[in-house]
Design a protein around this motif. Structure first.
Motif, PDB file in Angstrom:
ATOM      1  N   TYR A 434       6.454   8.225   5.229  1.00 38.36           N
ATOM      2  CA  TYR A 434       5.307   7.318   5.285  1.00 38.36           C
ATOM      3  C   TYR A 434       5.096   6.655   3.927  1.00 38.36           C
ATOM      4  O   TYR A 434       5.083   7.319   2.894  1.00 38.36           O
ATOM      5  CB  TYR A 434       4.038   8.078   5.682  1.00 38.36           C
ATOM      6  CG  TYR A 434       2.837   7.188   5.875  1.00 38.36           C
ATOM      7  CD1 TYR A 434       2.653   6.501   7.077  1.00 38.36           C
ATOM      8  CD2 TYR A 434       1.894   7.014   4.870  1.00 38.36           C
ATOM      9  CE1 TYR A 434       1.557   5.673   7.257  1.00 38.36           C
ATOM     10  CE2 TYR A 434       0.792   6.189   5.047  1.00 38.36           C
ATOM     11  CZ  TYR A 434       0.632   5.520   6.245  1.00 38.36           C
ATOM     12  OH  TYR A 434      -0.449   4.693   6.433  1.00 38.36           O
ATOM     13  N   ASN A 435       4.949   5.353   3.948  1.00 34.56           N
ATOM     14  CA  ASN A 435       4.593   4.597   2.754  1.00 34.56           C
ATOM     15  C   ASN A 435       4.157   3.210   3.206  1.00 34.56           C
ATOM     16  O   ASN A 435       4.972   2.300   3.347  1.00 34.56           O
ATOM     17  CB  ASN A 435       5.772   4.505   1.775  1.00 34.56           C
ATOM     18  CG  ASN A 435       5.406   3.777   0.492  1.00 34.56           C
ATOM     19  OD1 ASN A 435       4.231   3.613   0.173  1.00 34.56           O
ATOM     20  ND2 ASN A 435       6.407   3.336  -0.249  1.00 34.56           N
ATOM     21  N   SER A 436       2.883   3.044   3.465  1.00 33.86           N
ATOM     22  CA  SER A 436       2.379   1.797   4.036  1.00 33.86           C
ATOM     23  C   SER A 436       2.124   0.728   2.982  1.00 33.86           C
ATOM     24  O   SER A 436       1.935  -0.441   3.315  1.00 33.86           O
ATOM     25  CB  SER A 436       1.089   2.064   4.818  1.00 33.86           C
ATOM     26  OG  SER A 436       0.083   2.589   3.963  1.00 33.86           O
ATOM     27  N   ASP A 437       2.110   1.108   1.713  1.00 39.81           N
ATOM     28  CA  ASP A 437       1.884   0.145   0.632  1.00 39.81           C
ATOM     29  C   ASP A 437       2.788   0.523  -0.534  1.00 39.81           C
ATOM     30  O   ASP A 437       2.528   1.477  -1.257  1.00 39.81           O
ATOM     31  CB  ASP A 437       0.415   0.144   0.203  1.00 39.81           C
ATOM     32  CG  ASP A 437       0.093  -0.956  -0.811  1.00 39.81           C
ATOM     33  OD1 ASP A 437       1.043  -1.546  -1.370  1.00 39.81           O
ATOM     34  OD2 ASP A 437      -1.103  -1.205  -1.054  1.00 39.81           O
ATOM     35  N   ASN A 438       3.844  -0.242  -0.724  1.00 41.54           N
ATOM     36  CA  ASN A 438       4.841   0.094  -1.734  1.00 41.54           C
ATOM     37  C   ASN A 438       4.570  -0.573  -3.083  1.00 41.54           C
ATOM     38  O   ASN A 438       5.404  -0.516  -3.986  1.00 41.54           O
ATOM     39  CB  ASN A 438       6.230  -0.301  -1.226  1.00 41.54           C
ATOM     40  CG  ASN A 438       7.353   0.335  -2.020  1.00 41.54           C
ATOM     41  OD1 ASN A 438       7.283   1.515  -2.382  1.00 41.54           O
ATOM     42  ND2 ASN A 438       8.392  -0.434  -2.319  1.00 41.54           N
ATOM     43  N   SER A 439       3.421  -1.181  -3.239  1.00 39.62           N
ATOM     44  CA  SER A 439       3.117  -1.864  -4.490  1.00 39.62           C
ATOM     45  C   SER A 439       2.918  -0.856  -5.622  1.00 39.62           C
ATOM     46  O   SER A 439       2.535   0.295  -5.392  1.00 39.62           O
ATOM     47  CB  SER A 439       1.863  -2.724  -4.343  1.00 39.62           C
ATOM     48  OG  SER A 439       0.716  -1.922  -4.114  1.00 39.62           O
ATOM     49  N   ASP A 440       3.171  -1.299  -6.847  1.00 34.90           N
ATOM     50  CA  ASP A 440       3.031  -0.419  -8.003  1.00 34.90           C
ATOM     51  C   ASP A 440       1.595   0.075  -8.164  1.00 34.90           C
ATOM     52  O   ASP A 440       1.362   1.147  -8.729  1.00 34.90           O
ATOM     53  CB  ASP A 440       3.466  -1.149  -9.280  1.00 34.90           C
ATOM     54  CG  ASP A 440       4.979  -1.322  -9.356  1.00 34.90           C
ATOM     55  OD1 ASP A 440       5.695  -0.578  -8.660  1.00 34.90           O
ATOM     56  OD2 ASP A 440       5.434  -2.213 -10.100  1.00 34.90           O
ATOM     57  N   GLU A 441       0.634  -0.712  -7.684  1.00 33.49           N
ATOM     58  CA  GLU A 441      -0.771  -0.361  -7.857  1.00 33.49           C
ATOM     59  C   GLU A 441      -1.237   0.679  -6.839  1.00 33.49           C
ATOM     60  O   GLU A 441      -2.290   1.288  -7.016  1.00 33.49           O
ATOM     61  CB  GLU A 441      -1.658  -1.604  -7.723  1.00 33.49           C
ATOM     62  CG  GLU A 441      -1.426  -2.677  -8.787  1.00 33.49           C
ATOM     63  CD  GLU A 441      -0.127  -3.449  -8.570  1.00 33.49           C
ATOM     64  OE1 GLU A 441       0.323  -3.536  -7.397  1.00 33.49           O
ATOM     65  OE2 GLU A 441       0.442  -3.934  -9.566  1.00 33.49           O
TER      66      GLU A 441
END
Length: 528
Positions: A434-441
């Motif tokens: 699971y990783n719905s938001d891969n952004s650095d933030e």
């Protein structure tokens, strides 16, 4: 009988804490354990978060539902004799077991369950997050957990099923404490925390009769335990930091179990004691940061699975420490995938790379904790991957240095391990699938985010569907499918599951050491 038991324990506690042999054998009816227990910071179930303290809590306290010694993979009735889940309304109603008592003699009441959960949430110590993920706060806990006659009604918030909630309530901080005894020992509004870090107020198979940090733990059997009195009169856990001293004490008959022997010391026993091996929860993996373009091709992921010498490592320097396991949920837990479809095949790996047009050689930095067996594993990977033109440059560092780079996503390849916070497959599925938001933030403490892997939407959705699935069999099937998908096609190559060897005297039977420290049980131990 209590007087005789106390005399035995008093005799055993008087044994010197040096490697000098005091007796030819340990006292009958008492299990004497040599173990390094200096990791213990707290023994209050609302605060205990160390490996050794988890073992202590499990043997002294009960939960409404729990995994027990007879089968550590089955969720069983604890202080609740039955329960009814209503997934639509997000409630579980627990009927309390009739006749259960605390070690103090006080009856176990529904109010004790409410108090136990409330104090975890209000004290808000290290393991509190396990319960507060149910939507519980100091402000709403009296509405989220209520008492109705002989039942406890638990409410929860979130997109997850009652199966997940039951596993949360089987975790360490959900242990039920004796409200009357605890509050009689409250100091300055601490809800008994100070007192419970030196004493106990449980209902489990053993009571805590003595605890001296980094010195000794003494347990006395509970003859009134609802699941039957322990087969042994008591347990003495002696803090012995040095593995060599543990070996000597076992060989001279001054202890019955040695918990921290090295593989070399295990081999040196040479039949003087028996050794049992227990799978543990940690899975060890090699992962590729997807910020590195040369590691982002799925052909590299697939080839990597054939460049690990699984059996070669497991049968040599990892013998007794790790076993081949290639899925994110460990063996010994419900829903684990135990298929191991990959083996060392450099020809197949080179074929995959060639068909994909991957130009070799490529050079990849590999971060590794500078300690055995991790450095040995890295050197093995360096040799086998090199055969296919993937050249690892090993970068050893302290655990803190390695993990910091991992959290920063500044590595290329990483050799690490992962263990669940509690016994529910979502604890690992959220980390590996699971990783719905891969952004650095959008920092997340998961292997997926830390390796900058943008998990496919379909897999994200399936992970959340598994979390919400109410039917246990259907839920397990979803997790099995997720494990297969990560196993087949991801930048995370799961290689091993940790194993744990315990050496013990030949007359000791019934010792249970499950996949986590919360599953170490002494209740069934016998000494012939």
């Amino acid at each position: 009988m209590k007087i005789f038991r106390a005399a035995l324990l008093a005799t055993a506690i008087a044994l010197p804490l040096t490697p000098v042999a005091a007796l030819a054998e340990t006292p009958a009816g008492i299990l004497v354990v040599a173990q390094n227990i200096d990791d213990i910071v707290a023994i209050d179930p609302a605060q205990a978060y160390e490996f050794s303290s988890g073992e202590l809590v499990t043997n002294v306290y009960d939960r409404l539902v729990q995994y027990d010694a007879e089968d550590t993979a089955v969720l069983a009735a604890g202080l609740a004799s039955e329960w009814e889940a209503d997934d639509e309304n997000k409630t579980i109603t627990f009927t309390m077991r009739e006749g259960a008592t605390f070690h103090s003699g006080n009856p176990v009441r529904p109010e004790d369950a409410l108090f136990s959960f409330k104090r975890v949430v209000e004290l808000d110590l290290t393991p509190a997050f396990i319960l507060t993920q149910l939507g519980w706060t100091p402000e709403n806990i009296d509405e989220m957990v209520t008492v109705d006659g002989n039942t406890v009604v638990v409410r929860y918030e979130g997109d997850f099923s009652s199966a997940f909630v039951l596993n949360v309530l089987a975790a360490r901080p959900a242990s039920i404490v004796d409200e009357v005894t605890v509050m009689a020992n409250e100091t300055d509004g601490d809800m008994g925390n100070g007192w419970l870090n030196a004493n106990s107020a449980g209902s489990g198979p053993f009571s805590l009769s003595a605890y001296r940090p980094a010195e000794i733990v003494r347990l006395e059997s509970n003859p009134d335990y609802f699941n039957g009195a322990p087969a042994i009169e008591g347990v003495i856990i002696r803090h012995v930091a040095e593995a060599a001293t543990q070996q000597l004490l076992l060989e001279t008959g001054d202890v019955d179990l040695a918990r921290n022997l090295t593989p070399d010391q295990i081999a040196a026993l040479d039949g003087s004691a028996k050794v049992e091996t227990f799978p543990q929860a940690a899975v060890h993996f090699l992962s590729f940061n997807q910020k590195s373009e040369q590691l982002a091709d799925e052909a590299v992921w697939e080839a990597a699975r054939y460049l690990v010498d699984y059996d070669g490592m497991a049968d040599s320097f990892l013998a007794g420490q790790m076993e081949v396991h290639q899925a994110f949920w460990p063996d010994g837990f419900p829903g684990a995938l135990n298929d191991t479809p990959y083996s060392y095949d450099p020809d197949r790996a080179m074929e995959i790379l060639e068909e994909a047009g991957i130009e070799t050689p490529i050079t990849v930095s590999l971060d590794v904790i500078n300690a055995a067996p991790f450095t040995d594993m890295a050197q093995s990977l360096q040799a086998t991957f090199g055969e296919a033109g993937i050249d690892f440059e090993i970068i050893p560092g302290t655990a803190a240095q390695v993990i910091t780079k991992y959290r920063e996503r500044s590595h290329e390849a990483m050799l690490l391990y992962w263990g669940p916070d509690f016994m529910d497959p979502h604890s690992n599925a959220k980390a590996f699938a699971y990783n719905s938001d891969n952004s650095d933030e959008a920092y997340a403490a998961t292997t997926t985010w830390r390796n900058a892997w943008a998990v496919p939407d379909e897999m994200n959705q399936e992970t959340m569907a598994a979390l919400a699935e109410a039917d246990p069999d259907a839920r397990n099937e979803l997790y099995l499918d997720l494990q297969r998908k990560v196993q087949e096609n991801s930048p995370i190559v799961i290689m091993f599951q940790a194993a744990y060897e315990v050496a013990m005297a030949d007359n000791v039977d019934g010792y249970v050491n499950g996949a986590t420290s919360d599953f170490v049980f002494y209740r069934l131990v016998t000494k012939d």
